[in-house]
Design an enzyme around this catalytic site. Structure first.
Site, mmCIF file in Angstrom:
data_model
loop_
_atom_site.group_PDB
_atom_site.id
_atom_site.type_symbol
_atom_site.label_atom_id
_atom_site.label_comp_id
_atom_site.label_asym_id
_atom_site.label_seq_id
_atom_site.Cartn_x
_atom_site.Cartn_y
_atom_site.Cartn_z
ATOM 1 C CB ALA A 1 -0.938 0.006 1.207
ATOM 2 C CG ASP A 2 3.622 4.316 1.910
ATOM 3 O OD1 ASP A 2 3.701 4.979 0.851
ATOM 4 O OD2 ASP A 2 4.010 4.751 3.003
ATOM 5 C CG LEU A 3 6.840 -0.202 -3.768
ATOM 6 C CD1 LEU A 3 7.635 -1.038 -2.781
ATOM 7 C CD2 LEU A 3 6.534 -1.007 -5.030
ATOM 8 C CG ASN B 1 8.066 2.006 3.379
ATOM 9 O OD1 ASN B 1 8.598 2.293 4.454
ATOM 10 N ND2 ASN B 1 6.843 2.394 3.072
#
EC number: 2.7.1.166
Length: 235
Positions: free
Chosen positions: A165-167, A171
């Site tokens: 969801a938050d690539l 990260n």
């Protein structure tokens, strides 16, 4: 996986991660008293690095983002236990870890209920000797083989059906052996093959471009992105 229910508190934990698990492990004051805090990462919120008799771990409390976060900073509307933020991330990470994908091992998850809302925390193993790509690229460039390796790693996750969801570039970690890892699986889930994988990659590209605009001398170029893509497509 073991389960503890104590009043309003529900905990899942993996006994292999601990010598003898304690509910106090979710409280930062406990680690202060043990003189076991080994650092912290300060962004929008603080993530703590701690050490117990088994090894180094990460303790993270869940916060809301956006406008609603100003009103309900760290509370979430009550849901089924398995769908709470911490337990859902624990489940995703456990599946990925069992498949041998490069992720931190989930050690424990907690939700604490209060009327119609709950708060949540998670404990993970810490990936040793690793830094996120933004921290690295502010200091040095990566070579073509390293970029290709990152691309191959991301492809492994997509082939497993994992939608991150938050690539973004914060990260993705690289350790001192050159191995790449993904972190922060809050709100991530598994999907059938589809256009989401391309959209995931576009999100990552936007992240690199954003960081390039924020940091003078940032060691990244569109050519690096092509090297990453070549690794992704070759897998």
């Amino acid at each position: 996986m073991e389960r503890i229910e104590h009043g309003s508190e529900i905990i899942w934990y993996d006994p292999e991660c601990f010598g003898a698990f304690k509910r106090d492990y979710f409280e930062i004051d406990y680690w202060r008293e043990q003189n076991a805090i080994r650092g912290k990462s300060v962004g929008r919120n603080t993530t703590w690095f701690v050490e117990d008799e088994v090894g180094h771990k990460v303790l993270r409390h869940y916060y809301r983002g956006g406008m609603i976060g100003r009103v309900m900073e760290d509370t979430f509307l009550h849901v089924a236990e398995s769908k709470s933020r911490a337990m859902a991330e624990f489940t995703v990470l456990a599946k990925l870890h069992r498949r041998g994908l490069p992720v931190p091992r989930p050690c424990a998850a907690r939700m604490v209920r209060s009327n119609l809302v709950y708060r949540a925390d998670i404990i993970l193993t810490r990936i040793n000797n690793a830094r996120d790509l933004v921290a690295i690229l502010k200091e040095q460039a990566l070579n073509k083989q390293e970029w290709q390796g990152i691309g191959r790693t991301i492809r492994q996750f997509h082939d497993a059906g994992l939608y991150h969801a938050d690539l973004n570039s914060h990260n993705v970690l690289l350790d001192d052996s050159g191995k790449s890892w993904l972190i922060d699986f809050d709100k991530c889930h598994f999907r059938q093959p589809g256009s989401w994988s391309r959209e995931n990659m576009e999100r990552l590209l936007r992240s690199f471009r954003k960081e390039q605009g924020l940091h003078p001398g940032f060691h990244w170029s569109e050519q690096d992105w092509q090297a990453l893509l070549s690794g992704y497509r070759a897998s």
